[in-house]
Design a protein around this motif. Structure first.
Motif, short mmCIF file in Angstrom:
data_model
loop_
_atom_site.label_atom_id
_atom_site.label_comp_id
_atom_site.label_asym_id
_atom_site.label_seq_id
_atom_site.Cartn_x
_atom_site.Cartn_y
_atom_site.Cartn_z
N GLN A 6 71.84 -37.44 27.85
CA GLN A 6 70.61 -36.69 27.70
C GLN A 6 69.95 -37.18 26.41
OE1 GLN A 6 73.50 -34.80 28.72
NE2 GLN A 6 72.62 -35.16 30.72
N GLY A 7 68.63 -37.09 26.39
CA GLY A 7 67.92 -37.50 25.19
C GLY A 7 66.57 -36.83 25.11
N SER A 8 65.94 -37.00 23.95
CA SER A 8 64.63 -36.42 23.74
C SER A 8 63.92 -37.15 22.61
CB SER A 8 64.76 -34.94 23.38
OG SER A 8 65.33 -34.79 22.09
N ALA A 13 59.69 -32.23 22.85
CA ALA A 13 58.67 -32.04 23.89
C ALA A 13 58.93 -32.91 25.11
CB ALA A 13 57.28 -32.33 23.33
N VAL A 14 59.58 -34.06 24.91
CA VAL A 14 59.91 -34.99 25.99
C VAL A 14 61.43 -35.05 26.11
CG1 VAL A 14 59.77 -37.38 26.81
CG2 VAL A 14 57.83 -36.35 25.56
N ARG A 15 61.93 -34.77 27.31
CA ARG A 15 63.38 -34.80 27.55
C ARG A 15 63.68 -35.69 28.76
NH1 ARG A 15 66.04 -32.16 24.43
NH2 ARG A 15 67.90 -32.09 25.69
N PHE A 16 64.81 -36.39 28.70
CA PHE A 16 65.17 -37.29 29.78
C PHE A 16 66.68 -37.35 29.96
CE2 PHE A 16 65.05 -39.84 25.91
CZ PHE A 16 66.24 -40.55 25.98
N GLU A 17 67.10 -37.93 31.07
CA GLU A 17 68.49 -38.29 31.34
C GLU A 17 68.49 -39.77 31.71
OE1 GLU A 17 70.36 -34.28 33.35
OE2 GLU A 17 69.80 -35.95 34.65
N ALA A 18 69.55 -40.46 31.30
CA ALA A 18 69.66 -41.88 31.62
C ALA A 18 71.11 -42.24 31.88
CB ALA A 18 69.11 -42.72 30.47
N ASP A 19 71.31 -43.04 32.91
CA ASP A 19 72.64 -43.57 33.24
C ASP A 19 72.76 -44.91 32.54
OD1 ASP A 19 72.92 -41.34 34.93
OD2 ASP A 19 72.03 -42.44 36.60
N VAL A 52 63.01 -35.50 32.51
CA VAL A 52 63.35 -34.10 32.82
C VAL A 52 62.17 -33.18 32.51
CG1 VAL A 52 64.90 -32.20 32.21
CG2 VAL A 52 65.80 -34.52 32.44
N SER A 53 61.51 -33.41 31.40
CA SER A 53 60.36 -32.58 31.05
C SER A 53 59.47 -33.31 30.05
CB SER A 53 60.80 -31.23 30.47
OG SER A 53 61.50 -31.41 29.26
N GLY A 54 58.23 -32.88 30.00
CA GLY A 54 57.31 -33.40 29.00
C GLY A 54 56.44 -34.56 29.43
N GLU A 55 56.33 -34.81 30.72
CA GLU A 55 55.50 -35.94 31.16
C GLU A 55 54.08 -35.82 30.60
OE1 GLU A 55 54.17 -38.34 35.21
OE2 GLU A 55 55.33 -36.49 35.39
N CYS A 73 55.64 -39.86 22.40
CA CYS A 73 55.35 -38.43 22.41
C CYS A 73 54.05 -38.18 21.66
CB CYS A 73 56.50 -37.66 21.76
SG CYS A 73 56.15 -35.90 21.56
N LYS A 74 53.16 -37.40 22.25
CA LYS A 74 51.88 -37.08 21.63
C LYS A 74 52.04 -36.18 20.40
CE LYS A 74 49.23 -37.20 25.92
NZ LYS A 74 48.43 -36.40 26.87
N VAL A 75 53.16 -35.48 20.30
CA VAL A 75 53.36 -34.54 19.19
C VAL A 75 54.01 -35.24 18.00
CG1 VAL A 75 54.48 -32.40 18.46
CG2 VAL A 75 53.53 -32.59 20.77
N CYS A 76 55.19 -35.83 18.20
CA CYS A 76 55.94 -36.38 17.07
C CYS A 76 55.80 -37.90 16.93
CB CYS A 76 57.41 -36.00 17.16
SG CYS A 76 58.30 -36.70 18.59
N GLY A 77 55.26 -38.56 17.93
CA GLY A 77 55.04 -40.00 17.85
C GLY A 77 56.23 -40.87 18.17
N VAL A 78 57.38 -40.27 18.50
CA VAL A 78 58.58 -41.05 18.80
C VAL A 78 58.44 -41.74 20.15
CG1 VAL A 78 61.05 -40.80 19.35
CG2 VAL A 78 60.10 -39.73 17.30
#
Length: 133
Positions: A6-8, A13-19, A52-55, A73-78
């Motif tokens: 899992q990551g973000s 604001a943006v969350r994902f999963e990756a294999d 997962v979220s934040g598209e 990310c539009k909020v934190c810039g990462v």
């Protein structure tokens, strides 16, 4: 061996999963965007990445050939991930290792890094200088 991470982005604001198989290593590139953002990706094959979220919180940046998508990310810039659409393995996701959750400093220090010369479009070669990457 593939493991689901899992990551973000920094603000969450943006969350994902990756294999990912971090035993297969990671990449550091000297191209203009990777150098400036200090992007450190591991590769997830198509089907191995799930937003997962934040598209709606992502902004896309395209440059040069516009074949690779860079998301921030539009909020934190990462920059949590990018999409390579024309690679030797087909479509792939470059997942920012720095955005993975639940991975220790010890594990991070053991991930091998392959340095690539994106600046000169010599993707199968080491750049002449890479210690700063």
């Amino acid at each position: 061996m593939l493991k689901t991470y899992q990551g973000s982005c920094h603000c969450g604001a943006v969350r994902f999963e990756a294999d990912l198989d971090l035993a297969q290593g990671s990449f550091r590139c000297n191209c203009s965007i990777c150098r400036r953002t200090r992007f450190w990706p591991a590769v997830a094959k198509e089907g191995g990445f799930r937003l997962v979220s934040g598209e709606h919180m992502l902004t896309e940046y395209l440059f040069n050939s516009t074949k690779n998508q860079h998301f921030f990310c539009k909020v934190c810039g990462v920059r949590p991930f990018g999409v390579g659409n024309e690679t030797p393995i087909g479509k792939m996701y470059g997942v920012n290792i720095g955005c993975l959750e639940g991975i220790s400093e010890e594990e991070l220090s053991g991930i091998s890094i392959t340095y690539v010369d994106g600046m000169n479009d010599q993707w199968q070669q080491f750049p002449q200088f890479f210690a700063h990457l």
